[in-house]
Design an enzyme around this catalytic site. Sequence first.
Site, PDB file in Angstrom:
ATOM      1  N   TRP A  73      38.058  45.913  51.117  1.00 20.05           N
ATOM      2  CA  TRP A  73      37.015  45.938  50.083  1.00 20.05           C
ATOM      3  C   TRP A  73      35.818  46.770  50.554  1.00 20.05           C
ATOM      4  CZ3 TRP A  73      33.975  40.998  48.202  1.00 20.05           C
ATOM      5  CH2 TRP A  73      33.406  41.265  46.946  1.00 20.05           C
ATOM      6  N   HIS A 131      38.395  48.052  64.087  1.00 22.76           N
ATOM      7  CA  HIS A 131      38.503  46.614  64.375  1.00 22.76           C
ATOM      8  C   HIS A 131      38.092  46.346  65.829  1.00 22.76           C
ATOM      9  CE1 HIS A 131      40.133  45.249  60.661  1.00 22.76           C
ATOM     10  NE2 HIS A 131      41.384  45.651  60.824  1.00 22.76           N
ATOM     11  N   SER A 165      44.114  33.866  55.811  1.00 23.67           N
ATOM     12  CA  SER A 165      44.419  35.210  55.310  1.00 23.67           C
ATOM     13  C   SER A 165      45.250  35.984  56.343  1.00 23.67           C
ATOM     14  CB  SER A 165      43.115  35.945  55.010  1.00 23.67           C
ATOM     15  OG  SER A 165      43.370  37.211  54.471  1.00 23.67           O
ATOM     16  N   ARG A 292      45.266  39.802  48.014  1.00 28.73           N
ATOM     17  CA  ARG A 292      45.828  38.497  47.717  1.00 28.73           C
ATOM     18  C   ARG A 292      44.892  37.793  46.751  1.00 28.73           C
ATOM     19  NH1 ARG A 292      46.383  33.230  49.730  1.00 28.73           N
ATOM     20  NH2 ARG A 292      44.475  33.511  50.925  1.00 28.73           N
ATOM     21  N   LYS A 293      44.260  36.678  47.171  1.00 27.22           N
ATOM     22  CA  LYS A 293      43.400  35.931  46.247  1.00 27.22           C
ATOM     23  C   LYS A 293      41.966  36.443  46.220  1.00 27.22           C
ATOM     24  CE  LYS A 293      45.295  31.299  45.814  1.00 27.22           C
ATOM     25  NZ  LYS A 293      45.017  29.889  46.173  1.00 27.22           N
ATOM     26  N   GLY A 294      41.439  36.728  47.423  1.00 25.92           N
ATOM     27  CA  GLY A 294      40.066  37.230  47.505  1.00 25.92           C
ATOM     28  C   GLY A 294      39.027  36.208  47.068  1.00 25.92           C
TER      29      GLY A 294
HETATM   30  P1  A3P Z   1      42.762  36.637  51.077  1.00 26.02           P
HETATM   31  O1  A3P Z   1      44.007  36.742  51.905  1.00 26.02           O
HETATM   32  O2  A3P Z   1      41.970  35.417  51.416  1.00 26.02           O
HETATM   33  O3  A3P Z   1      43.016  36.760  49.628  1.00 26.02           O
HETATM   34  P2  A3P Z   1      41.133  42.757  55.028  1.00 26.02           P
HETATM   35  O4  A3P Z   1      40.829  43.738  53.954  1.00 26.02           O
HETATM   36  O5  A3P Z   1      40.104  42.730  56.120  1.00 26.02           O
HETATM   37  O6  A3P Z   1      42.515  42.895  55.515  1.00 26.02           O
HETATM   38  O7  A3P Z   1      40.990  41.323  54.352  1.00 26.02           O
HETATM   39  C1  A3P Z   1      41.917  40.906  53.407  1.00 26.02           C
HETATM   40  C2  A3P Z   1      41.273  39.877  52.505  1.00 26.02           C
HETATM   41  O8  A3P Z   1      40.375  40.541  51.603  1.00 26.02           O
HETATM   42  C3  A3P Z   1      42.310  39.190  51.640  1.00 26.02           C
HETATM   43  O9  A3P Z   1      41.824  37.865  51.467  1.00 26.02           O
HETATM   44  C4  A3P Z   1      42.271  40.009  50.360  1.00 26.02           C
HETATM   45  O10 A3P Z   1      42.756  39.351  49.227  1.00 26.02           O
HETATM   46  C5  A3P Z   1      40.782  40.299  50.260  1.00 26.02           C
HETATM   47  N1  A3P Z   1      40.483  41.505  49.466  1.00 26.02           N
HETATM   48  C6  A3P Z   1      41.136  42.681  49.455  1.00 26.02           C
HETATM   49  N2  A3P Z   1      40.596  43.527  48.582  1.00 26.02           N
HETATM   50  C7  A3P Z   1      39.557  42.875  48.012  1.00 26.02           C
HETATM   51  C8  A3P Z   1      38.613  43.235  46.998  1.00 26.02           C
HETATM   52  N3  A3P Z   1      38.652  44.404  46.417  1.00 26.02           N
HETATM   53  N4  A3P Z   1      37.690  42.320  46.654  1.00 26.02           N
HETATM   54  C9  A3P Z   1      37.652  41.097  47.239  1.00 26.02           C
HETATM   55  N5  A3P Z   1      38.513  40.704  48.201  1.00 26.02           N
HETATM   56  C10 A3P Z   1      39.465  41.578  48.580  1.00 26.02           C
END
Ligand code: A3P
Length: 326
Positions: A73, A131, A165, A292-294
Amino acid sequence: ETSPLTTPNANIARIIPSLPLETRWPPFPLRRYANFWLPEVTLKEGVPGVHSCFEPRPTDVFLASFPKSGTTWLKALAFATLKRSTHPPFDDDHPLRHCNPHDCVRFLELGFNQQKDELEALPSPRVLATHLPYSLLPGSITGDGEHSGCRIVYVCREPKDTLVSYWLFTRKAAPACGVDARSFTIQEALELFCDGRCPGGPQWNHVLQYWKESVRRPDRVLFLRYEEVLIEPEAHVRKLANFMGCGFSEEEEERGVVSTIVELCSLGKLRDMEVNRNGSTRLGTKNESFFRKGVAGDWSNHMTPEMAHSLDKVVEDALQETGFTF
Ligand code: A3P
């Protein structure tokens, strides 16, 4: 324990076989170096490459995070904001509409040797991600006396949601690396996470290092919380723009540029794009696994109250007297 004080980061590759090894968090073996557990490949190629061959520019913006904290995000929001004069967010062919955010904004240390020339060819201002823990970034990025360092935006997330997550992502993404992680349970993941034995772990120390730096140098390190961005995405996009030196003009505000960026980068919009439903990143991960859920608090659907308590306790103890809380 070998520390960066005794081993220059550019020479880590040599000492890898002597570092503590952890193989239970799929799919990659981890080694403990300078108080963090990192994938062997990151220590072998990423850190030495970044330290010896990467040339930061003063205009570079680095997006830093512990995995599964909202990196995808943040990449989308920062890219759409910083690059809006070249790629207006209203455009039907905006890069985020046909490229996964991870291909729009590269991780500095992943596949460093293969992408070195491509990174050098990117036009300024560049936006890159990492990271790596703050303590493993080269002084050329964090500031080393001669210059004040590049801008860094860090996104942090509550540990239990991060763990859940990460666990679900690992099970989904490991097969692309030839590893079947279906038997990797939340209980196992919890035990390893509490022990810091996951890529980038301990998570709270990763967060703490960047937080401390954001307190010390707020003009260079911006510290964001995933949960707060969820509540007020537009306010955070404005904050991000101001920090990156590209605040929105009144005219842009009137045209709704901020809300267009938020909409373009929303979970629903990104997840529904063809590239994110069926494509894979340059490194072979299925794009859909990043969405996923976000939401905040989904941990309660996967962890028992006892499991939650044990992680909360580890984190609370570790953060005592640091001034930081999640
Ligand atoms: P969840 O697994 O809790 O849904 P990263 O991008 O650091 O890999 O983190 C992944 C997490 O960010 C996941 O959380 C994912 O769903 C969520 N995510 C990805 N894109 C997003 C967006 N555009 N807005 C909000 N959350 C987002």
